[in-house]
Design a protein around this motif. Structure first.
Motif, short mmCIF file in Angstrom:
data_model
loop_
_atom_site.label_atom_id
_atom_site.label_comp_id
_atom_site.label_asym_id
_atom_site.label_seq_id
_atom_site.Cartn_x
_atom_site.Cartn_y
_atom_site.Cartn_z
N VAL A 88 0.87 -1.18 0.00
CA VAL A 88 0.00 0.00 0.00
C VAL A 88 0.91 1.22 0.00
CG1 VAL A 88 -1.74 1.32 1.26
CG2 VAL A 88 -1.88 -1.18 1.21
N GLU B 203 -2.69 6.16 -0.35
CA GLU B 203 -3.66 5.32 -1.06
C GLU B 203 -4.92 5.11 -0.21
OE1 GLU B 203 -3.14 1.87 -4.01
OE2 GLU B 203 -1.47 1.65 -2.64
N THR C 137 -7.32 1.96 -0.11
CA THR C 137 -7.46 0.60 -0.62
C THR C 137 -8.53 -0.14 0.16
OG1 THR C 137 -5.11 0.55 -1.20
CG2 THR C 137 -6.21 -1.57 -1.04
N ARG D 82 -8.45 1.58 -5.03
CA ARG D 82 -8.03 0.24 -5.44
C ARG D 82 -8.76 -0.77 -4.58
NH1 ARG D 82 -2.41 -2.89 -4.47
NH2 ARG D 82 -2.29 -1.43 -2.74
N GLN E 107 -7.04 -7.69 -8.31
CA GLN E 107 -7.17 -6.32 -7.84
C GLN E 107 -7.70 -5.44 -8.95
OE1 GLN E 107 -3.55 -4.36 -6.65
NE2 GLN E 107 -2.31 -5.42 -8.17
N TYR F 287 -8.23 -1.24 -10.08
CA TYR F 287 -7.93 0.17 -9.86
C TYR F 287 -9.10 1.00 -10.39
CZ TYR F 287 -3.09 -0.92 -8.69
OH TYR F 287 -1.96 -1.40 -8.08
#
Length: 255
Positions: free
Chosen positions: A32, A36, A38, A213, A225, A227
């Protein structure tokens, strides 16, 4: 620069007699970056709560390591853990974890009280947070006197007052109605835009849409994952839903 590094993380739980082994995490790897936002998603039993507990220093891995700002959490001595957690991590829980015998103001101050900070310093740090979160009028009230959304905003203030390296949020919208959830998630986006790193575990597709994300955990590993990039919230919602469907039906990961 990566603020959080998760390297080959493994967690096996063993029954008291040692006859049964349950593998919660098999080989989790991700980083990370500072700043960010997430989200981590996965079905019940996928290992996402175990992962959060290890990152929160509430549990220890069987193998691998977690690093925060380059320091391995494995190297923390037991007497260092509480202070490390208080100085580096902010927590937002599904059930708020506020103390009913404390006013909202005192709940916000609590991490700084434990650090021995003087009252004027605590008040100075709290004022801009309280203003941003819109809870200035209710600080003298007790948790049982306010709504779920107001409790959660208080919990966010408590999480941010120590200027944490990272905020760990565990199902933060789980006990909120849709309006309070939307308000909280917009608040997370604003806080993140100001540079705060946030890692949120959630089963809510709507909540995950607000992250930049989304990591998907399946069978104790990172399965996929996404984005957000320039995607609209509706497009992100669809992509997250499609991925969860693939996980639920046993499909292969897709890029």
């Amino acid at each position: 620069m990566a603020i959080l590094e998760v390297n080959h993380l493994k967690k096996v739980y063993t029954t008291r007699l040692g006859s049964n082994h349950v593998q919660a995490l098999s080989d989790v790897n991700f980083t990370v970056e500072k700043g960010e936002f997430t989200a981590i998603m996965g079905e019940s039993g996928s290992g996402k709560t175990t992962l959060l507990n290890i990152m929160a220093t509430l549990d220890k891995p069987t193998g691998g390591e977690v690093k925060l700002n380059g320091r391995s959490l494995n190297t923390l001595k037991s007497k260092e853990v509480t202070a490390f957690r208080r100085e580096n991590l902010g927590f937002v829980f599904q059930d708020f974890n506020l103390l009913d015998t404390f006013s909202l103001e005192d709940n916000i101050y609590l991490p700084l009280v434990l650090e021995g900070k003087p009252y004027p310093e605590m008040k100075k740090k709290a004022e801009p947070l309280v203003r941003k979160l819109g809870i200035g009028e209710i600080l003298s009230k007790y948790p049982y006197e306010v709504s779920g959304g107001q409790k959660q905003r208080t919990a966010v203030a408590r999480a941010l007052i120590t200027d944490p390296q990272i905020v760990l949020a565990d199902e933060p919208t789980g006990a909120l109605d849709s309006r309070a959830s939307d308000n909280l998630l917009r608040l997370f986006e604003e806080i993140n835009a100001e540079g705060q790193t946030i890692l949120m575990v959630t089963h809510s597709v709507q909540a995950a849409c607000h992250a930049r994300r989304v990591l998907f955990i399946k069978d104790g590993e990172v399965f996929h994952q996404l984005y957000r990039g320039s995607l609209s919230q509706e497009e992100m919602y669809q992509k997250i839903s499609d991925t969860l469907t693939i996980i639920a039906t046993g499909g292969e990961r897709h890029e």
